[in-house]
Design a protein around this motif. Structure first.
Motif, PDB file in Angstrom:
ATOM      1  N   GLU A 173       0.939  -1.173   0.484  1.00  0.00           N
ATOM      2  CA  GLU A 173      -0.001  -0.656  -0.384  1.00  0.00           C
ATOM      3  C   GLU A 173       0.715   1.173  -0.370  1.00  0.00           C
ATOM      4  N   ILE A 174       0.334   2.444  -0.608  1.00  0.00           N
ATOM      5  CA  ILE A 174       1.659   3.513  -0.804  1.00  0.00           C
ATOM      6  C   ILE A 174       0.680   4.612  -0.336  1.00  0.00           C
ATOM      7  N   HIS A 175       1.353   5.255   0.234  1.00  0.00           N
ATOM      8  CA  HIS A 175       0.270   6.731   0.871  1.00  0.00           C
ATOM      9  C   HIS A 175       1.331   7.322   0.269  1.00  0.00           C
ATOM     10  N   GLY A 176       0.787   8.249  -0.790  1.00  0.00           N
ATOM     11  CA  GLY A 176       0.706   9.654  -1.476  1.00  0.00           C
ATOM     12  C   GLY A 176       1.065   9.140  -2.901  1.00  0.00           C
ATOM     13  N   GLN A 177       1.815   9.218  -3.875  1.00  0.00           N
ATOM     14  CA  GLN A 177       2.289   9.992  -5.089  1.00  0.00           C
ATOM     15  C   GLN A 177       3.359   8.687  -5.367  1.00  0.00           C
ATOM     16  N   ILE A 178       3.631   8.236  -6.602  1.00  0.00           N
ATOM     17  CA  ILE A 178       4.543   7.882  -7.111  1.00  0.00           C
ATOM     18  C   ILE A 178       5.002   8.612  -8.743  1.00  0.00           C
ATOM     19  N   GLN A 179       6.417   8.273  -8.396  1.00  0.00           N
ATOM     20  CA  GLN A 179       7.034   9.542 -10.205  1.00  0.00           C
ATOM     21  C   GLN A 179       8.106   8.683  -9.801  1.00  0.00           C
ATOM     22  N   MET A 180       8.156   8.665 -11.863  1.00  0.00           N
ATOM     23  CA  MET A 180       9.020   8.220 -12.321  1.00  0.00           C
ATOM     24  C   MET A 180       9.589   9.157 -13.392  1.00  0.00           C
ATOM     25  N   ASP A 181      10.877   8.871 -13.299  1.00  0.00           N
ATOM     26  CA  ASP A 181      11.481   9.514 -14.301  1.00  0.00           C
ATOM     27  C   ASP A 181      11.070   9.387 -16.125  1.00  0.00           C
ATOM     28  N   ASP A 182      10.669  10.141 -17.009  1.00  0.00           N
ATOM     29  CA  ASP A 182      10.834  10.022 -18.387  1.00  0.00           C
ATOM     30  C   ASP A 182      11.683   9.097 -18.773  1.00  0.00           C
ATOM     31  N   GLY A 183      10.580   8.127 -19.613  1.00  0.00           N
ATOM     32  CA  GLY A 183      11.585   6.924 -20.546  1.00  0.00           C
ATOM     33  C   GLY A 183      11.275   5.414 -19.552  1.00  0.00           C
ATOM     34  N   GLY A 203       8.428  12.170 -21.960  1.00  0.00           N
ATOM     35  CA  GLY A 203       9.024  13.159 -22.045  1.00  0.00           C
ATOM     36  C   GLY A 203       8.096  14.376 -22.853  1.00  0.00           C
ATOM     37  N   SER A 204       8.124  13.790 -24.196  1.00  0.00           N
ATOM     38  CA  SER A 204       6.751  14.307 -25.195  1.00  0.00           C
ATOM     39  C   SER A 204       5.602  13.428 -24.789  1.00  0.00           C
ATOM     40  N   HIS A 205       5.151  11.956 -25.018  1.00  0.00           N
ATOM     41  CA  HIS A 205       3.706  11.564 -24.741  1.00  0.00           C
ATOM     42  C   HIS A 205       3.816  10.386 -23.846  1.00  0.00           C
ATOM     43  N   SER A 206       2.548  10.550 -23.389  1.00  0.00           N
ATOM     44  CA  SER A 206       2.163   9.470 -22.198  1.00  0.00           C
ATOM     45  C   SER A 206       1.607   8.809 -23.046  1.00  0.00           C
ATOM     46  N   HIS A 207       1.994   7.049 -22.354  1.00  0.00           N
ATOM     47  CA  HIS A 207       1.210   5.761 -23.259  1.00  0.00           C
ATOM     48  C   HIS A 207       1.166   4.951 -21.691  1.00  0.00           C
ATOM     49  N   VAL A 208      -0.539   4.192 -22.088  1.00  0.00           N
ATOM     50  CA  VAL A 208      -1.237   3.378 -21.462  1.00  0.00           C
ATOM     51  C   VAL A 208      -1.328   1.760 -22.823  1.00  0.00           C
TER      52      VAL A 208
END
Length: 211
Positions: free
Chosen positions: A19-29, A46-51
């Motif tokens: 369980e995570i309390h807060g945000q997850i941040q990952m670098d581009d790529g 870095g330019s576009h977001s993908h799922v």
């Protein structure tokens, strides 16, 4: 196991996972992968977001117990709405223009604007390929139009509780009236395979000719 930052819990293991309390941040790529083979991937280039579902044998499903909305990043402008057991609504610049219903679909114009459906044959690379079905936002007239001459011209116009007009090359040739039907001056009603017999009015006289 619990992990803290400045005495504030940010991560802990549980009986079902973590369980995570807060945000997850990952670098581009960098890619967050899910599934035994990492088929589901979420990342930003870095330019576009993908799922992305990469190599998976199944579908990529978006599910909701109520409604799915696609919005611009300002969270105010809609691009699409998908209502549970009901309509799909599509928007252009936050104005709804297309909506499904239990009988089919509805195409809507903006307030005071026209509602148009465009049909382009052969990729629409020639003017003669282009057709338009139009409900006029001002008069309410229904038209079928073509662009063969380089600009839109009506072939057929229907006016609610009024006349129906038939045109040839943007010129009126026949229309219904309250008393029946009428043709303008010099429009001829012809009979026979070669149109030998003609009935018309030239503006001054009525004529029946056989050529």
């Amino acid at each position: 196991v619990e992990l803290y930052y400045d005495n504030s819990k940010k991560f802990e293991t549980t009986s079902t996972g973590v369980e995570i309390h807060g945000q997850i941040q990952m670098d581009d790529g960098h890619i967050a992968r899910f599934g035994n083979s990492g088929d589901l991937q979420i990342y930003h280039t870095g330019s576009h977001s993908h799922v992305s579902d990469r190599g998976g044998a199944g579908n990529l499903n978006i599910e909701s117990n109520n409604q799915v909305n696609i919005k611009q990043n300002d969270a105010e402008h809609y691009m699409a709405k998908f209502e549970q057991g009901a309509a799909v609504k599509l928007y252009h610049n936050n104005v709804k223009h297309f909506e499904t219903n239990n009988a089919g679909v509805t195409v809507l114009g903006a307030e005071g604007g026209d509602a148009n459906i465009y049909l382009y044959a052969d990729e629409g690379d020639d003017d003669a390929d282009k057709w338009q079905i139009k409900a006029d936002g001002g008069s309410g007239a229904f038209q079928i139009r073509n662009e063969a001459g380089g600009s839109w011209a009506a072939n057929l116009e229907c006016n609610g509780n009024g006349n129906v007009e038939l045109n040839y090359d943007a010129a009126l040739k026949f229309e219904t009236k309250s008393f029946g039907a009428q043709m303008p001056n010099n429009s001829q009603l012809k009979f026979g395979n070669s149109g030998s017999l003609a009935i018309y009015n030239d503006g001054s006289h009525s004529r029946i000719t056989n050529s």
